[in-house]
Design a protein around this motif. Structure first.
Motif, PDB file in Angstrom:
ATOM      1  N   ILE A 159      -2.994   4.782   5.665  1.00  0.00           N
ATOM      2  CA  ILE A 159      -1.321   5.148   4.920  1.00  0.00           C
ATOM      3  C   ILE A 159      -2.590   6.552   4.779  1.00  0.00           C
ATOM      4  CG2 ILE A 159      -0.530   3.519   4.032  1.00  0.00           C
ATOM      5  CD1 ILE A 159      -1.878   3.856   1.643  1.00  0.00           C
ATOM      6  N   GLU A 216       0.516  -0.884  -0.064  1.00  0.00           N
ATOM      7  CA  GLU A 216       0.395   0.286  -0.360  1.00  0.00           C
ATOM      8  C   GLU A 216       0.838   1.178   0.021  1.00  0.00           C
ATOM      9  OE1 GLU A 216      -1.141  -2.458   2.773  1.00  0.00           O
ATOM     10  OE2 GLU A 216       0.644  -1.268   4.503  1.00  0.00           O
ATOM     11  N   PHE A 217       2.023   1.126   0.727  1.00  0.00           N
ATOM     12  CA  PHE A 217       3.247   2.126   0.315  1.00  0.00           C
ATOM     13  C   PHE A 217       3.337   2.923  -0.843  1.00  0.00           C
ATOM     14  CE2 PHE A 217       5.766   5.417   2.869  1.00  0.00           C
ATOM     15  CZ  PHE A 217       6.344   5.961   1.503  1.00  0.00           C
ATOM     16  N   LEU A 218       3.794   1.738  -1.923  1.00  0.00           N
ATOM     17  CA  LEU A 218       3.708   1.846  -2.677  1.00  0.00           C
ATOM     18  C   LEU A 218       3.036   2.766  -3.974  1.00  0.00           C
ATOM     19  CD1 LEU A 218       6.782   1.607  -4.422  1.00  0.00           C
ATOM     20  CD2 LEU A 218       5.798  -0.914  -5.317  1.00  0.00           C
ATOM     21  N   PHE A 219       1.809   1.608  -3.665  1.00  0.00           N
ATOM     22  CA  PHE A 219       0.593   2.852  -4.356  1.00  0.00           C
ATOM     23  C   PHE A 219       0.706   4.052  -3.873  1.00  0.00           C
ATOM     24  CE2 PHE A 219      -3.702   3.284  -5.748  1.00  0.00           C
ATOM     25  CZ  PHE A 219      -4.211   3.481  -4.913  1.00  0.00           C
ATOM     26  N   ALA A 220       0.414   4.552  -2.730  1.00  0.00           N
ATOM     27  CA  ALA A 220       0.530   5.896  -2.296  1.00  0.00           C
ATOM     28  C   ALA A 220       1.974   6.708  -3.157  1.00  0.00           C
ATOM     29  CB  ALA A 220       0.263   5.721  -0.777  1.00  0.00           C
ATOM     30  N   VAL A 221       2.630   5.909  -3.057  1.00  0.00           N
ATOM     31  CA  VAL A 221       3.617   7.035  -3.453  1.00  0.00           C
ATOM     32  C   VAL A 221       3.581   7.203  -5.198  1.00  0.00           C
ATOM     33  CG1 VAL A 221       6.394   6.739  -4.427  1.00  0.00           C
ATOM     34  CG2 VAL A 221       5.867   6.246  -2.275  1.00  0.00           C
ATOM     35  N   GLN A 222       3.374   5.693  -6.149  1.00  0.00           N
ATOM     36  CA  GLN A 222       3.023   6.278  -7.300  1.00  0.00           C
ATOM     37  C   GLN A 222       1.874   6.873  -6.855  1.00  0.00           C
ATOM     38  OE1 GLN A 222       3.644   3.763  -9.745  1.00  0.00           O
ATOM     39  NE2 GLN A 222       2.392   3.996 -11.355  1.00  0.00           N
ATOM     40  N   ILE A 223       0.515   7.300  -6.412  1.00  0.00           N
ATOM     41  CA  ILE A 223      -0.782   8.340  -6.603  1.00  0.00           C
ATOM     42  C   ILE A 223       0.715   9.570  -7.068  1.00  0.00           C
ATOM     43  CG2 ILE A 223      -2.452   9.261  -6.314  1.00  0.00           C
ATOM     44  CD1 ILE A 223      -2.447   6.743  -7.302  1.00  0.00           C
ATOM     45  N   ILE A 224       0.538   9.788  -5.503  1.00  0.00           N
ATOM     46  CA  ILE A 224       1.380  11.292  -5.293  1.00  0.00           C
ATOM     47  C   ILE A 224       2.313  11.007  -6.357  1.00  0.00           C
ATOM     48  CG2 ILE A 224       2.306  12.551  -3.294  1.00  0.00           C
ATOM     49  CD1 ILE A 224       1.163  10.750  -1.528  1.00  0.00           C
ATOM     50  N   ILE A 259      11.091   4.867  -9.127  1.00  0.00           N
ATOM     51  CA  ILE A 259      10.068   6.270  -8.977  1.00  0.00           C
ATOM     52  C   ILE A 259      10.950   7.055  -9.468  1.00  0.00           C
ATOM     53  CG2 ILE A 259       8.059   7.000  -8.691  1.00  0.00           C
ATOM     54  CD1 ILE A 259       6.997   4.445  -8.236  1.00  0.00           C
ATOM     55  N   ILE A 292      10.738   1.813  -5.362  1.00  0.00           N
ATOM     56  CA  ILE A 292      10.950   3.314  -4.935  1.00  0.00           C
ATOM     57  C   ILE A 292      11.808   4.230  -5.616  1.00  0.00           C
ATOM     58  CG2 ILE A 292      10.961   4.709  -2.930  1.00  0.00           C
ATOM     59  CD1 ILE A 292       9.581   3.022  -1.481  1.00  0.00           C
ATOM     60  N   LEU A 319      -3.073  13.337   0.965  1.00  0.00           N
ATOM     61  CA  LEU A 319      -1.923  14.025   0.118  1.00  0.00           C
ATOM     62  C   LEU A 319      -2.362  13.559  -1.724  1.00  0.00           C
ATOM     63  CD1 LEU A 319       1.152  14.174   2.319  1.00  0.00           C
ATOM     64  CD2 LEU A 319       0.052  16.076   1.186  1.00  0.00           C
ATOM     65  N   GLY A 320      -1.979  11.896  -2.238  1.00  0.00           N
ATOM     66  CA  GLY A 320      -2.103  11.839  -3.316  1.00  0.00           C
ATOM     67  C   GLY A 320      -3.746  11.883  -4.238  1.00  0.00           C
ATOM     68  N   SER A 360      -4.152  16.036  -4.711  1.00  0.00           N
ATOM     69  CA  SER A 360      -3.464  16.310  -5.309  1.00  0.00           C
ATOM     70  C   SER A 360      -3.957  16.026  -7.286  1.00  0.00           C
ATOM     71  CB  SER A 360      -2.134  16.382  -5.027  1.00  0.00           C
ATOM     72  OG  SER A 360      -2.008  14.809  -5.767  1.00  0.00           O
ATOM     73  N   LEU A 399      -1.139   9.821   3.422  1.00  0.00           N
ATOM     74  CA  LEU A 399      -0.587   9.735   2.371  1.00  0.00           C
ATOM     75  C   LEU A 399      -1.646   9.074   1.495  1.00  0.00           C
ATOM     76  CD1 LEU A 399       2.361   6.907   2.008  1.00  0.00           C
ATOM     77  CD2 LEU A 399       2.100   9.869   2.456  1.00  0.00           C
ATOM     78  N   PHE A 400      -2.839   9.046   1.729  1.00  0.00           N
ATOM     79  CA  PHE A 400      -4.013   9.106   0.768  1.00  0.00           C
ATOM     80  C   PHE A 400      -4.300  10.405   0.720  1.00  0.00           C
ATOM     81  CE2 PHE A 400      -7.579   6.573  -1.154  1.00  0.00           C
ATOM     82  CZ  PHE A 400      -8.771   7.472  -0.893  1.00  0.00           C
ATOM     83  N   GLN A 448      10.702  -3.636  -3.579  1.00  0.00           N
ATOM     84  CA  GLN A 448       9.650  -2.731  -3.032  1.00  0.00           C
ATOM     85  C   GLN A 448      10.524  -1.813  -3.379  1.00  0.00           C
ATOM     86  OE1 GLN A 448       6.373  -3.416  -0.543  1.00  0.00           O
ATOM     87  NE2 GLN A 448       5.769  -4.863  -1.156  1.00  0.00           N
TER      88      GLN A 448
END
Lengths: 170, 100, 430
Positions: C119, A52-60, B66, B63, C125-126, C129, C122-123, B59
């Motif tokens: 999260i 899920e962290f990677l999902f959030a990073v992808q979106i942001i 990305i 990162i 923020l994302g 945006s 983060l959700f 993962q």
């Protein structure tokens, strides 16, 4: 269980179809929009993998940052003349054949004489920590040096992009 | 539980689409976007295998991919803006002089 | 009782149903709040400018939002020639979707939130945006110069202040050790102090960045009436414009809710550990009752001031209804259940009033001043706050309360140094 397969099916169809749309649109802005859809689908695949962290990073980062950058530049250089020119290069057939060859090679490696990927089966142990905590610990303990190098890389990229796009005052 | 092989097929499929885009399109921006598709296909692979081996390293690598994609997109788009300012075109076939 | 049991059994067997019901409640209440926020803004602005505001439609203009909504719905639907039709239709929808989706992770009370993901921050923020796409695609698809320029300016502003807002929120993250919104509020309850006292700099930076994020005065250059026509929504009319409008006000409510949850303790009562026991009941739990009675008294006073007989009856009926509600809330179990959402509502209302206050008070920033503040002031100060917080949290010696003087002192020093380097000071030196 069935929901997982259903979700994977939908996400992969969306990802592949949007990918095809990205490379076939005449208007670059439409390509960017389809790429955004494809990135969302890929983010969904990450979520399906419990990352899920990677999902959030992808979106942001990807959808909220890199794609906005793309959209800016596309709008700045989107000239009407380009819309009327030929979209595919003269040697498109050669390109498609090369990609088909690559696809055959990949399929051969993956199928491996009909055995599929011979990945060793792993025990189904659940992750003890949350995904974010695990990534945080890995980043700041094992991968500290790559993090520093990545920050240096981003600094260089920022400086480079600004210098490249500046007008040279004569 | 979805077999890891399926994710690798998805990654390979997206990769092939990206390669076709890079090799056949003329618009430099769309070539850059196809490169982003390729990077995402690689990321899918990394995350799938990281989930298979129950290790978070895949993962972390994703990162970093990305991050590098962001840096490369910034520099590449800066280049395109500079190119557009000089040649008024984003058609890859028209940028064919080594020195003018 | 049997019906209640069957209902709870059904809901626990079908968890999706409860989530859908919650989503519908949140959506409906939010749409109503946004509509009356427009009315409240016009009334409060009028009050600060020594005039009356909308008074015609309904008693004291209370039906104004309904009239506005009807007008926008019935207007002619114009699509500019040469506009990219699909993107033109999609853009306002993206803005509204991004604004509404974030409300899924905001906790309104200890037990009332649509969902709580681990999260959450983060959700937020994302997804918030993603509203940028609504603006930039709307401006481009209008096939006209002014909207495109307004959209590009607005997008640059949003992206810049997003960075500052994100960095300010990481300070809160360091104290709370969790990205989940419910966990952050619980941590504030454990520590016994709201995060605003531990992270004052982060609070100020977040509020300023939030005002910039929602394109409100003093950062509303991209859409101000006296500037580039009307910015990115020049070519939009009728219901599409209403969607953009709704998205902006929903964003206002959203950033207020986020600031309240992260910095002001969410649904916690101020001085929550203080109890005024009397006969086995905590008297401080009945503050909502007094608030309602005060509101009824105000409405009654408004009614007695009016000269029209119909209005007088309306306001007396309204006051009676509010007193009845207060009596309902005075029942101890109901008072206990409504505590969380009452205090959350009061704090969000205070923030919204502050937003409207800024609009009435501050002059508009020029575009280069805006970008200057975003990149050269907010980001260094947010980074300073981050470093000080990280040092104090890591060095487990001093109590977290030391964050307050340490943060203010170091940030004050950095701010002073920044002001010495600013172009204005250097110009006056040369």
């Amino acid at each position: 269980m069935l929901l997982t397969y259903f979700a994977f099916g939908i996400l992969s169809v969306i990802a592949l179809a949007s990918g095809v749309m990205v490379i076939t649109r005449r208007n670059a802005v439409h390509s960017v929009i389809w790429l955004i859809v494809a990135l969302f689908a890929v983010g969904g695949v990450y979520l399906l993998q419990q990352a899920e962290f990677l999902f959030a990073v992808q979106i942001i980062l990807y959808v909220g940052g890199i794609m906005v950058l793309f959209l800016f530049v596309v709008m700045l250089v989107n000239i009407d003349v380009a819309l009327k020119q030929a979209q595919f290069s003269r040697q498109w057939l050669l390109g498609v054949l090369t990609a088909a060859l690559l696809a055959v090679l990949l399929a051969y490696v993956v199928y491996n004489h009909g055995q599929g990927l011979n990945l060793p089966a792993q025990p189904l142990v659940s992750m003890r920590q949350g995904n974010t905590q695990a990534i945080g610990q890995a980043l700041y303990q094992n991968y500290m040096l790559p993090v520093e190098i990545a920050s240096l890389l981003l600094l260089v990229a920022m400086v480079g992009a600004v210098i490249m796009a500046k007008r040279k005052f004569e | 539980m979805i077999p890891t092989d399926w994710y690798i097929f998805l990654g390979s499929g997206l990769f092939i689409i990206g390669v076709v885009g890079v090799l056949t399109r003329r618009n430099v921006l769309i070539i850059l976007m196809s490169i982003e598709l390729i990077l995402n296909a690689v990321n899918i692979n990394l995350v799938a295998l990281s989930q298979h081996f129950r290790a978070v390293d895949g993962q972390v690598f994703a990162i970093f991919v990305i991050t590098d994609a962001a840096a490369e997109a910034a520099v590449g788009l800066g280049l395109i803006i500079a190119l557009f300012r000089n040649k008024e075109t984003v058609n890859a076939d028209e940028i064919d002089l080594l020195k003018w | 009782m049997n019906m209640l049991e069957t209902a709870t059994n059904f809901l626990s067997n079908h968890p999706l149903t409860l989530a859908v019901i919650k989503i519908l409640i949140v959506f409906a209440v939010l749409a109503g709040i946004v509509a009356y926020l427009v009315y409240m803004e016009r009334k409060v602005l009028a009050f600060m400018q020594a005039r009356l505001g909308p008074m015609r439609v309904g008693p004291w203009g209370l039906l104004q939002p309904i009239a506005d909504g009807l007008k926008l719905l019935l207007k002619e639907d114009i699509i500019p020639a040469g506009a990219d039709k699909f993107v033109f239709l999609l853009a306002p929808a993206i803005s509204v979707m991004a604004a509404f989706t974030v409300f899924a992770v905001i906790p309104f009370a200890g037990n009332f939130y649509v969902t709580d993901i681990n999260i959450g921050l983060l959700f937020i923020l994302g997804v918030s945006s993603l509203g940028i796409y609504g603006i930039i695609l709307g401006g481009w698809s209008s096939n006209s110069h002014y909207p495109l320029l307004g959209a590009l300016r607005s997008t640059a502003q949003l992206v810049s202040y997003e960075v500052a807002a994100g960095m300010a929120l990481v300070g809160v993250l360091l104290i709370s050790n969790s990205l989940s919104m419910v966990e952050i509020v619980n941590r504030q309850q454990e520590l016994g102090v709201w995060n605003v006292f531990l992270q004052p700099v982060a609070f100020v930076i977040y509020v300023i960045a939030a005002v910039a994020e929602t394109n409100r005065n003093p950062f509303d250059l991209p859409e101000a009436e006296s500037e580039l026509t009307a910015g990115f929504h020049t070519e939009y009319s009728g219901f599409r414009f209403a969607l953009y409008f709704m998205a902006e006000y929903t964003n206002m409510v959203l950033v207020s809710c986020i600031a309240v949850t992260l910095f002001l303790g969410g649904w916690l009562r101020p001085f929550g550990s203080l109890k005024l026991m009397a006969g086995g009941l905590d008297l401080l739990e009945f503050v909502p009752v007094f608030a309602f009675l005060g509101a009824a008294a105000f409405v009654l006073w408004l009614g007695l001031k009016s000269l029209v007989q119909l209005e007088r009856y309306f306001f007396m009926a309204l006051a009676a209804a509010i007193v009845f509600l207060a009596a309902l809330v005075a029942v101890p179990p109901v008072a206990h259940a409504l505590q969380g959402i009452f205090w959350f509502g009061v704090k969000v209302l205070a923030f919204l009033y502050a937003f409207i206050w800024y609009r009435a008070t501050f002059p508009r920033y020029r575009y280069d001043q805006l970008m200057n503040v975003g990149w050269r002031w907010m980001i260094p100060l947010a980074l300073t706050n981050l470093i000080v917080t990280a040092v104090v949290v890591w060095w487990k010696g001093p109590h977290l309360w030391s964050l307050l003087p340490a943060g203010l002192a170091v940030t004050g020093l950095v701010g002073y140094w920044l002001s010495l380097r600013s172009p204005a000071t250097q110009a006056s030196h040369n």
